[in-house]
Scaffold this motif. Structure first.
Motif, short mmCIF file in Angstrom:
data_model
loop_
_atom_site.label_atom_id
_atom_site.label_comp_id
_atom_site.label_asym_id
_atom_site.label_seq_id
_atom_site.Cartn_x
_atom_site.Cartn_y
_atom_site.Cartn_z
N VAL A 56 0.84 -1.20 0.00
CA VAL A 56 0.00 0.00 0.00
C VAL A 56 0.88 1.25 0.00
O VAL A 56 1.86 1.34 0.74
N GLY A 57 0.51 2.21 -0.86
CA GLY A 57 1.18 3.51 -0.87
C GLY A 57 2.50 3.57 -1.60
O GLY A 57 3.20 4.57 -1.51
N GLN A 58 2.88 2.52 -2.33
CA GLN A 58 4.14 2.51 -3.08
C GLN A 58 3.83 2.63 -4.57
O GLN A 58 3.65 1.63 -5.26
N PRO A 59 3.79 3.85 -5.11
CA PRO A 59 3.39 4.07 -6.51
C PRO A 59 4.51 3.75 -7.49
O PRO A 59 5.69 3.74 -7.15
N ILE A 104 5.07 12.10 -9.06
CA ILE A 104 4.86 11.67 -7.68
C ILE A 104 5.82 12.43 -6.79
O ILE A 104 7.00 12.56 -7.11
N LYS A 105 5.32 12.95 -5.66
CA LYS A 105 6.17 13.68 -4.72
C LYS A 105 6.09 13.02 -3.35
O LYS A 105 5.00 12.92 -2.78
N ASP A 106 7.22 12.57 -2.85
CA ASP A 106 7.34 11.98 -1.50
C ASP A 106 6.39 10.81 -1.25
O ASP A 106 6.01 10.55 -0.11
N ASN A 107 5.98 10.13 -2.29
CA ASN A 107 5.05 8.99 -2.19
C ASN A 107 3.75 9.32 -1.46
O ASN A 107 3.06 8.43 -0.97
N ILE A 108 3.40 10.62 -1.40
CA ILE A 108 2.13 10.98 -0.76
C ILE A 108 1.26 11.89 -1.63
O ILE A 108 0.08 12.03 -1.38
N SER A 109 1.87 12.49 -2.66
CA SER A 109 1.07 13.39 -3.49
C SER A 109 1.49 13.30 -4.96
O SER A 109 2.56 12.79 -5.29
N ILE A 120 -3.86 14.26 -3.54
CA ILE A 120 -3.47 13.19 -2.63
C ILE A 120 -3.31 11.91 -3.45
O ILE A 120 -4.22 11.53 -4.20
N LEU A 121 -2.18 11.26 -3.32
CA LEU A 121 -1.87 10.07 -4.12
C LEU A 121 -2.89 8.95 -3.94
O LEU A 121 -3.38 8.38 -4.91
N ILE A 122 -3.24 8.63 -2.73
CA ILE A 122 -4.11 7.48 -2.45
C ILE A 122 -5.56 7.71 -2.89
O ILE A 122 -6.23 6.79 -3.32
#
Length: 152
Positions: A56-59, A104-109, A120-122
């Motif tokens: 989860v959360g690894q784009p 992708i920035k910092d795996n969160i956005s 928000i990435l998710i």
């Protein structure tokens, strides 16, 4: 009688033509100049290249054939049941140019380098500049084989 019928037919055709022209001029989910291209990609999450999608959360970026004009961003959003988000890398709020490929920035956005619009990435929820979420695509996942199919 023929003249009246011809006039009515002309106005009906004119009305439908105007409705057609207006309906093709805009999209609710992106700007009207957003490129439309086929999406059809199969990913085997058993392969090292796509291993990040097992978490989860690894784009990851997908730049394969039939992955849009600038590629895709794929991220796993939950484990049980497995859920994913598949985003187009074209900025949804701007006509494509050299600086409108989403990153992708910092795996969160997700960020647009041209104007710093962010999501928000998710979830894909807009957080800055744009009120339009990134364009998303459908997916189908087979947990037995770990095959993820992306399509539009």
């Amino acid at each position: 009688m023929k003249k009246t019928f011809s006039i009515i037919l002309f106005f009906i055709l004119l009305t439908f033509s105007l409705l057609n022209i207006n309906s093709c001029g805009s999209r609710e989910d992106t700007v009207s100049c957003f490129p439309d291209s086929p999406i059809s990609v199969n990913l085997n999450l058993n392969l090292a290249t796509y291993n990040s999608l097992n978490f989860v959360g690894q784009p990851i970026y997908i730049d394969e054939q039939q992955s849009g004009t600038r590629g895709l961003i794929v991220v796993r959003t939950s484990d049980s049941p497995a859920s994913f988000k598949v985003y187009d890398r074209n900025a949804p709020h701007l006509c494509p140019d050299a600086n409108t490929t989403l990153e992708i920035k910092d795996n969160i956005s997700i960020v647009c380098p041209k104007d710093n619009a962010a999501w928000i990435l998710i979830t894909g929820q807009p957080t800055a500049i744009s009120s339009v979420p990134p364009k998303t695509y459908f997916w189908n996942y087979d947990p037995a084989t770990k095959n993820l199919n992306l399509y539009n």
